[in-house]
Design a protein around this motif. Sequence first.
Motif, short mmCIF file in Angstrom:
data_model
loop_
_atom_site.label_atom_id
_atom_site.label_comp_id
_atom_site.label_asym_id
_atom_site.label_seq_id
_atom_site.Cartn_x
_atom_site.Cartn_y
_atom_site.Cartn_z
N ARG C 159 34.94 44.19 61.67
CA ARG C 159 33.85 45.14 61.93
C ARG C 159 33.87 46.35 60.98
O ARG C 159 32.88 47.07 60.85
N ILE C 160 35.01 46.59 60.31
CA ILE C 160 35.07 47.75 59.42
C ILE C 160 35.01 47.20 57.98
O ILE C 160 35.59 46.17 57.68
N THR C 161 34.25 47.88 57.12
CA THR C 161 34.12 47.36 55.75
C THR C 161 35.21 47.94 54.85
O THR C 161 35.72 49.01 55.10
N THR C 162 35.52 47.18 53.79
CA THR C 162 36.60 47.57 52.89
C THR C 162 36.09 47.67 51.47
O THR C 162 35.40 46.76 50.98
N SER C 163 36.44 48.77 50.82
CA SER C 163 36.07 48.91 49.42
C SER C 163 37.35 48.82 48.59
O SER C 163 38.38 49.36 48.97
N MET C 164 37.28 48.09 47.48
CA MET C 164 38.47 47.96 46.64
C MET C 164 38.14 48.43 45.22
O MET C 164 37.28 47.86 44.55
N THR C 165 38.85 49.46 44.80
CA THR C 165 38.67 49.97 43.45
C THR C 165 39.50 49.11 42.51
O THR C 165 40.68 49.35 42.28
N ILE C 166 38.86 48.07 42.01
CA ILE C 166 39.56 47.12 41.16
C ILE C 166 38.55 46.55 40.18
O ILE C 166 37.42 46.29 40.57
N ASN C 167 38.93 46.39 38.94
CA ASN C 167 37.94 45.99 37.94
C ASN C 167 38.29 44.73 37.17
O ASN C 167 37.82 43.67 37.57
N PRO C 168 39.12 44.77 36.12
CA PRO C 168 39.29 43.50 35.40
C PRO C 168 39.77 42.37 36.33
O PRO C 168 39.24 41.25 36.26
N PRO C 169 40.72 42.62 37.23
CA PRO C 169 41.14 41.52 38.10
C PRO C 169 40.40 41.52 39.43
O PRO C 169 40.93 41.00 40.42
N ALA C 170 39.18 42.06 39.48
CA ALA C 170 38.46 42.18 40.75
C ALA C 170 38.31 40.83 41.44
O ALA C 170 38.50 40.71 42.66
N ALA C 171 37.99 39.81 40.66
CA ALA C 171 37.76 38.49 41.25
C ALA C 171 39.02 38.00 41.98
O ALA C 171 38.94 37.38 43.04
N VAL C 172 40.16 38.32 41.41
CA VAL C 172 41.43 37.85 41.98
C VAL C 172 41.73 38.57 43.30
O VAL C 172 42.06 37.95 44.31
N LEU C 173 41.60 39.89 43.31
CA LEU C 173 41.90 40.65 44.52
C LEU C 173 40.88 40.33 45.62
O LEU C 173 41.21 40.28 46.80
N TRP C 174 39.65 40.11 45.21
CA TRP C 174 38.62 39.73 46.18
C TRP C 174 38.98 38.38 46.80
O TRP C 174 38.90 38.20 48.01
N ALA C 175 39.38 37.45 45.94
CA ALA C 175 39.78 36.13 46.45
C ALA C 175 40.94 36.28 47.45
O ALA C 175 40.95 35.64 48.51
N MET C 176 41.89 37.15 47.14
CA MET C 176 43.00 37.37 48.07
C MET C 176 42.48 37.90 49.40
O MET C 176 42.95 37.50 50.47
N TYR C 177 41.53 38.80 49.34
CA TYR C 177 40.97 39.38 50.57
C TYR C 177 40.26 38.30 51.39
O TYR C 177 40.44 38.21 52.61
N ILE C 178 39.48 37.48 50.72
CA ILE C 178 38.74 36.43 51.42
C ILE C 178 39.72 35.46 52.10
O ILE C 178 39.57 35.12 53.28
N VAL C 179 40.73 35.04 51.34
CA VAL C 179 41.69 34.09 51.90
C VAL C 179 42.46 34.74 53.05
O VAL C 179 42.69 34.11 54.09
#
Lengths: 135, 319, 558
Positions: C159-179
């Motif tokens: 229910r709470i949203t998360t913002s991640m300050t991440i750029n070149p490896p953004a896709a990787v950290l996002w994938a970690m979050y999703i998994v």
Amino acid sequence: MNQKRKIRVLVAKPGLDGHDRGARIIARAYRDGGFEVVYSGLHQTPEEIVQAAIQEDVDMIGLSSLAGAHMYLFPRVVELLKEKGADDIMVCGGGIFPEEDIPQLKKAGIKEIFTPGTPLAEAVKWVKENVEPRT
Amino acid sequence: MSIADKIIAGEIRAVARLIRDIDDMVPEAREVLKDLYPFTGRAYIVGITGAPGVGKSTLVDQMVTHLRKAEKTVGVLAVDPTSPFSGGAILGDRVRMQRHSMDEGVFIRSMATRGYFGGLTQSTKSAIDVLDAMGKDYILVETVGVGQDEIDIVRSADTTLIVLIPGMGDDIQALKAGILEVGDIFVINKADREGADRTISDLRLMIEMDEKRYENGWKPPILTAQAVFDKGIREILDEVEKHATYLRSSTERQSGIKYEKVRNELAEMIKDKVVHDILSDLIQSGEFEEAVQLVLQRKLDPYTACDNIISKRLKRGTK
Amino acid sequence: MFAKETLQRIEADNKKWQELFQESVSKAPERLERFSTVSDRLVKNLYTPLDTKDLDYAQDIGFPGQYPYTRGVQPSMYRGRLWTMRMFAGLGSARDTNRRFHLLVNEGQTGLSVAFDMPTLMGYDTDSPKSRGECGRCGVAIDTLKDMEILFEGLPIERITTSMTINPPAAVLWAMYIVMAEKRGISRRVIGGTIQNDMLKEFIAQKTFMCPPKPSMRIIADTVEFGTKEVPRWNPISISGYHIREAGSTAVQELAFTLADGIAYVEAALERGLDVDSFAPRLSFFFNSHLDFFEEIAKFRAAKRMWARIMKERFQAKDQRSMWLRFHTQTAGCSLTAQQPYNNVIRTALEALAAVLGGTQSLHTNSLDEVLALPTEEAATIALRTQQIIAEESGVAHTIDPLGGSFYVERLTKDMEEEAFEYIRKIDEMGGMVAAIEKNYPQMEIADAAYNYQKQIDSREKTVVGVNKYITEEELPVETLQIEAELEEKQIQWTNQLKNSRDSRKTKEALEKLGEAAQGDDNLMYPILKAVKEYATEQEICDVFRDVFGIYRDPGVY
Ligand code: B12
Ligand SMILES: Nc1nc2c(ncn2[C@@H]2O[C@H](COP(=O)(O)OP(=O)(O)OP(=O)(O)O)[C@@H](O)[C@H]2O)c(=O)[nH]1
Ligand SMILES: [Mg+2]
């Protein structure tokens, strides 16, 4: 022509830190203060910085660091200069440092530390007063 | 070990410091240069010139990579302008080549013009000699971003590259008189941008128009490159090689070029030395300041002041 | 906005008043030689209806929730829901940061925001030689999925949203979050948040680098495409002016370069064949709020209007939501001082107020120890309280766009819009933002502005209290946060342990698949998700990109 020696300085950004606003401002201030300034660019290892300093035969290396890794990076630069027999090249640093780190950095051979709010004129003056270009 | 010995042995620190001494006009440096002279003349010298920002440093950086792959050692001299206001300079070429800093086979040095015109520094020729004596196979000299009159580099380099970028159409017309005549190889860099073809054909046209000059000589090739993407570099170095072979192919030509070089070099050196010696002597003796004051107070016009000084000096010199 | 006759009368009156003013200052001269904003914009002595003559209420200002959205993107704005209070936090290990997140949520924070450490930001693991001395010092150290799991333990990410300050490896950290979420049984269609994923402003200002601009744009386009299809509540890019401003730009440069970056991303997605209205509603923005109160408010209002116009006129968007410029704001770190650090609370309060009056959707407020170190718990709590006081005590959120119609603010809004569009025209002429960056154009504009500003401080033309005026000798009055020196060693061991326990054959396979995809055209998010699941480390994945796409180095423009 009894021309005085020019002061040469390397402004360097060690480590992964990308904060370059201060370093680039200092580089310009040094230029406007009459020095020849080589700027290393970002993300340099201490080894790369020392090699550049030696090849460029600078009188001083000005390290800029805001990301907190100075306790490893700064002393490492001094150490490498010693290894290469180039410890007559003075090292100073600027950026953000916890108060208690400053005496330790000085003990490790960093000649002076400049913290946020340093007027540019002061940074330039310090070099003029403390860096003896070789005779 | 003497300084000269250290340099011949390739000691980086000694090389770096000697170049500094030359730049700062330390008299002792001259003596070392005399000792080094017998060890010079072996390196191949390539000049890289062109307007500001055309990609000279990036090109040099890539050329270094390729030369290193071919196991050649490389020295780089990169010249940037001194600020006329402060006398300071930011030497920004090195950043583009900094990835080679850990390579023992590469020596990179940035230099500031210090008021010297011509695209180089007064010390460049001597600095080339130092890198030559230290044993570098190739010496790449990047000039300041220059206009058309600042082409001293051709006097020092074996091969001069002129770097242009697409869309310089009008500028090429203007180049005609100056740079065009001195280029051994033309490189259209940033060929990833629009208009490269047009620039090539403009340039080719201009060279063809001057057909006579190249009749039985070297006709400068026009190459394209994309320095940031490491494209076209091999071809540039191949042409440099061809040009070197061309220079060597006729002993007559070779000795003619050498003669011109030595002549120029010596003339420059005498000029510099005379000016330097007389002026510093005048400053030291106070005569210079005296003359300045007289002109300042309008007691004397500068022309007479100058004539007086020179005639007095020259007389004394011949005594 | 006024009748012709009224304006004529005001014009006459204004003339008279100016004479009066001149008379008055001829006796007692003006306080300053030049009155200028933080961005060095000259300010007049008085603004009147004459300054808004060229504005049309309906076309230029309008109503909240209506084109061109100058007064707000939602009809109800803060009358409905306050902005999200989202404090940027990250320090030491995943465990340390998890503790900080719990504290902030307990104190009333309404969104999460992750600060990563330098190695994580640059796509290196803690054990890389390049990472020596950096672990956990600038944010949280994340090497693998395991760290991500710990980071969000016990936090209500459904229910709470998360913002991640991440750029070149953004896709990787996002994938970690999703998994991580999926392992907890929370579907990717449910989670909400933002990855910064804005490489253009990295080249311009923040300078966490990995691959060159072109392949970087490809990875970003992959994430946008993936998000549009699979993670509908996620903002796959946060187009950021914050860093541009912090690198030293003026307010107009921040506005112009940010929107020009936005244009470049829209174009990249369109090139993929995506329909503009399918992805544009999920583009979000991130601005700075600096000290010049009115200039900042005008900047936010101009940004909303400009983006609406760009989306409608340039890209023919049909969906209203494509025209909404939704933005997060952070107060200006660079306006804070090491000297007399308590003053920073006041500066931050003013900046936060400007962001709220400018209609921000979410807000981070800096702590009083910003110039000293990462914030302590106490300092971060005061910063959060600052937002709560503005929101719930001051009454400024009671009405929408309370400064709309101010002659000064409307004039500024219009001027800044025009100047920013002029910059955008220039960038278009250069061939767009990627080409402009290759020419170092925005970088140099910013460097010039930064130096100019610093010289104005040095010459005391601009006052910085405690630095060039009202200076006191003082002992540092606050405690600062320490990161333990042993952390680096511990983190290396921890990741090594994990590497030894994973099925290394599967990890290797997943990385090889990723390499193949990178060489081809397939969307990279799928193979990244696979690799992350097999506990490939962040650097192992990023090394694949570096191998295939090359490495970008700092051009070092000064
Ligand atoms: C601006 C800024 C940014 C900008 C940087 C833009 C740029 N290209 O430079 C942006 C927004 C991109 C940014 C990002 C981040 N930042 Co930041 N940033 C700042 C901030 C607010 C101001 C720094 C600044 O530029 N000041 C203005 C310049 C002119 O001053 P200066 O650099 O201090 O230089 C002066 C003196 O220090 C001295 N000096 C400096 N260097 C030298 C060198 C020599 C030789 C000499 C003589 C003098 C000298 O002279 C200068 C003139 O007075 C500081 C906090 C603060 N207020 O200081 C945080 C701060 C440095 N950032 C921080 C962090 C954590 C980050 C991030 C890691 C956040 C994250 N997790 O994502 C990222 C990483 C970015 C990266 N690639 O490294 C932390 C560092 C924590 C620490 N050291 O313990 C700080 C302290 C903020 C905080 N408290 O959290 N940041
Ligand atoms: N698009 C494109 N950009 C290039 C190319 N080569 C160099 N550049 C870029 O052009 C800019 C200037 O390059 P430099 O190598 O510094 O140019 P320079 O001629 O040495 O510049 P000065 O020394 O300042 O005169 C940099 O941003 C390079 O990345 C190329 O082939 N294509
Ligand atoms: Mg160059």
